[in-house]
Design an enzyme around this catalytic site. Sequence first.
Site, PDB file in Angstrom:
ATOM      1  N   CYS A  59      -7.254  -0.540   0.265  1.00 57.00           N
ATOM      2  CA  CYS A  59      -8.046  -0.492   1.496  1.00 57.00           C
ATOM      3  C   CYS A  59      -9.148   0.565   1.408  1.00 57.00           C
ATOM      4  O   CYS A  59      -8.863   1.763   1.405  1.00 57.00           O
ATOM      5  CB  CYS A  59      -7.095  -0.201   2.666  1.00 57.00           C
ATOM      6  N   CYS A 111      -9.303   2.990   4.344  1.00 56.78           N
ATOM      7  CA  CYS A 111      -8.182   3.939   4.274  1.00 56.78           C
ATOM      8  C   CYS A 111      -8.566   5.126   3.394  1.00 56.78           C
ATOM      9  O   CYS A 111      -8.285   6.278   3.732  1.00 56.78           O
ATOM     10  CB  CYS A 111      -6.935   3.275   3.687  1.00 56.78           C
TER      11      CYS A 111
END
Length: 107
Positions: A32, A35
């Site tokens: 991600c 993230c």
Amino acid sequence: MANNVDVTNANFEQEVLNAETPVLLKFWAPWCGPCKAMTPVVEEVAEERQDSIKVVSINVDDAPEIAAEQGVRGVPTVVLFKSGAKVASLVGAQKKNQLSQFIDQNL
């Protein structure tokens, strides 16, 4: 990071639900991009608030059951717990001031 614990299925109850201080739990995944962008933000907030809040992270790929139990549908997601109960959650990458405001409003 001084205050960031990696949470797994094995220690979720101890680290989050039974914590004596409020807990900011970050759900993330290694694939991600947002993230990864949010990691330094969470680390900075953890450092600044180490006396008042516990910051933990959980990889959704390693613990999909916990993510499902907490209603996580996307990453990154941060969830605030107080006295073992979910207080609030926030989905998507956040700037430091947004994350700090989220914590202040919900604790």
